[in-house]
Design a protein around this motif. Structure first.
Motif, mmCIF file in Angstrom:
data_model
loop_
_atom_site.group_PDB
_atom_site.id
_atom_site.type_symbol
_atom_site.label_atom_id
_atom_site.label_comp_id
_atom_site.label_asym_id
_atom_site.label_seq_id
_atom_site.Cartn_x
_atom_site.Cartn_y
_atom_site.Cartn_z
ATOM 1 N N CYS A 174 0.853 -1.226 -0.109
ATOM 2 C CA CYS A 174 0.879 -0.491 0.331
ATOM 3 C C CYS A 174 1.525 1.339 -0.178
ATOM 4 O O CYS A 174 0.838 2.464 -0.377
ATOM 5 N N HIS A 179 -10.243 2.610 2.598
ATOM 6 C CA HIS A 179 -8.265 2.360 2.567
ATOM 7 C C HIS A 179 -8.419 0.533 2.645
ATOM 8 O O HIS A 179 -7.504 0.203 2.325
ATOM 9 N N LEU A 230 -7.845 -0.647 -1.042
ATOM 10 C CA LEU A 230 -6.777 -0.360 -1.257
ATOM 11 C C LEU A 230 -5.488 -1.933 -0.805
ATOM 12 O O LEU A 230 -5.172 -2.558 -1.856
ATOM 13 N N ARG A 231 -5.876 -2.050 0.157
ATOM 14 C CA ARG A 231 -5.508 -3.548 1.005
ATOM 15 C C ARG A 231 -6.450 -4.318 0.296
ATOM 16 O O ARG A 231 -4.799 -5.022 0.362
#
Length: 496
Positions: free
Chosen positions: A226, A246, A249-250
């Protein structure tokens, strides 16, 4: 070990030991000159000159069995009687470049004598050699001119790059995660025949096999990746650490880590997936696929294994030129009377190697697949001359199809289109190019490349022994359709 191309020089004992000593010295000097040229990406290796049928057979047999040898540059310094080459060429399995050159560039007008003539016989020695290759129906690339000429060097560099791509194709492993998209024809094909013709193996793993490896990803690995995303791209604020999305994204990072590990452990150079088979995955892998393509992996969407393989091969052929190669799809047209154009894109998976800008890392909904919103890189493609190449299965044979295009600047912003895209002028014009593509049975998927030329695709097709069809500035539909008909007859006869 670095891949090698062997430089083989033909002669005969008729001329005596002193002449043969000079032949060897000249051949070694040419080899050293070519090997030192930075444009030629493969090591050029001098081999002892061949002057008898036994020497030729031994050299060809050794080349065929040497895994590091991917091709031969052959040069007839003197006259080399072609019957001496028959058994050796019959045993050869590597591509041939016939370099029709001579050591000296100019005729030494005031010094030329019969000794010079006996030594420098490439002009007719190469024709004798070329005859036997033609009679034996051996495909090869012929390059004519002085070996120090920049045009000749460029052609040799192109051929060497194609030879590297062909070697990659011979050993390529393609993994399919799931099958191809249901009811779709052109993305499927005969994988057994593909392995016989091209050497590449194409096999399937269930998506669960991949998911099991994805789930091995650790928090530390995910955190580190990330951070790479944040450092490498213009990261959308909602994807930043601590922001609302987020975790998406992980999830993308977790998929990338597992996918890369699966490919590395299996020795795969290309892969496919399909949005119809994502069981156990959080989102369709957009960003992970884009990044893996940028590292050199081949990819094809919806289970398209042929274009996954082709993208990988073109990336090898393109080397370090820097223009980029990507999986591509003709998506929508701009039928402006002043000049019609095509917008190429895909749901997610366009390689950032062709980007004109620092990509933006964004998250948006995807109306198909039934999964969470996927993360992807969004950018406009670079400008410049490029090709769209397609590998299609016609049932009785494979066909390589290539259209020369000119990628242009996208004239208007597209704030609501959340995918990577490239806009091009198809040669000779969009209407002719699209009609020709459809008449030739080309796929809606392609391998798009700034780094590989149509001439190199032709070389690749000749190494594979498959048909190649061109759509370029000279294409005219009546002649094009006649060429397709003649190709059907020719390849039908070849297949008997």
């Amino acid at each position: 070990m670095k891949k090698q191309i062997w430089f083989i020089t033909g002669s005969q004992h008729l001329y005596g030991p002193e002449t043969l000593k000079q032949v060897a010295a000249n051949a070694e000097a040419i080899t050293q000159g070519l090997d030192a040229d930075p444009s030629i990406s493969v090591e050029i290796v001098f081999k002892p000159i061949v002057t008898t049928p036994d020497e030729i057979r031994a050299t060809c047999t050794a080349a065929s069995s040497d895994a590091n040898c991917i091709g031969l540059i052959t040069w007839m310094h003197t006259f080399s009687p072609a019957k001496m080459w028959i058994n050796g060429l019959s045993n050869l399995t590597k591509p041939i470049c016939h370099l029709h050159t001579q050591f000296n560039r100019d005729i030494p007008w005031d010094l030329i004598d019969m000794d010079f003539m006996n030594l420098n016989q490439s002009a007719h020695g190469g024709r004798e050699y070329g005859h036997i290759l033609t009679r034996m129906r051996i495909q090869r690339t012929v390059i004519v001119g002085h070996w120090e000429d920049t045009v000749v060097r460029a052609k040799l560099a192109d051929w060497a790059a194609v030879t590297a791509g062909w070697d990659e194709m011979q050993h390529l492993k393609v993994v399919r995660f799931g099958d191809n998209m249901r009811f779709v024809s052109v993305t499927d094909g005969d994988k057994v025949e593909a392995e016989r013709i091209f050497g590449m193996s194409v096999n399937t793993h269930g998506i669960g096999d991949l998911v099991a490896v994805i789930n091995q990803s650790t928090d530390a690995e995910i955190d580190a990746l990330c951070q790479v995303y944040a450092d490498s791209y213009q990261l959308a604020p909602e994807l930043a650490q601590g922001a609302a999305q987020h975790e998406s994204l992980r999830a993308a990072a977790k998929i990338e880590i597992g996918l890369r590990r699966f490919l590395e452990e299996g020795g795969y150079g290309a892969f496919t997936d399909t949005f119809e088979d994502l069981h156990g995955m959080a989102q369709l892998p957009g960003l992970p696929v884009q990044r893996l393509m940028a590292e050199g992996y081949g990819f094809g969407g919806e289970g398209d294994w042929k274009h996954a393989a082709l993208v990988r091969v073109l990336k090898v052929m393109g080397g370090n030129k820097g223009g980029g190669t990507s999986f591509m799809e003709d998506y929508t047209y701009h039928f402006d009377p002043k000049g019609a154009r095509c917008l190429g894109s895909h749901m997610l998976e366009i390689c950032p190697s062709i980007s004109a800008e620092k990509p933006r890392c964004e998250i948006h909904p995807l109306g198909i697949g039934g999964k969470a919103d996927p993360v992807r890189l969004v950018f406009n493609g670079s400008k410049g001359s490029a090709i769209n190449a397609s590998l299609v299965d016609l049932g009785n044979r494979f066909r390589l199809l290539v259209n020369e295009v000119e990628s242009v600047e996208i004239p208007e912003p597209m704030p609501k289109l959340p995918v990577a895209r490239v806009l091009w002028d198809a040669k000779p014009d969009l209407q002719t190019a699209a009609e020709a593509w459809i008449q030739a049975g080309g796929a809606h998927h392609t391998a798009f490349s700034f780094d590989v030329s149509a001439a190199q695709i032709e070389m690749l097709s000749e190494m594979a022994g498959v048909e190649c069809v061109f759509i370029d500035a000279n294409t005219e539909m009546r002649a094009f359709k006649q060429d397709l008909r003649l190709g059907e007859i020719y390849h039908g006869i070849r297949g008997l």
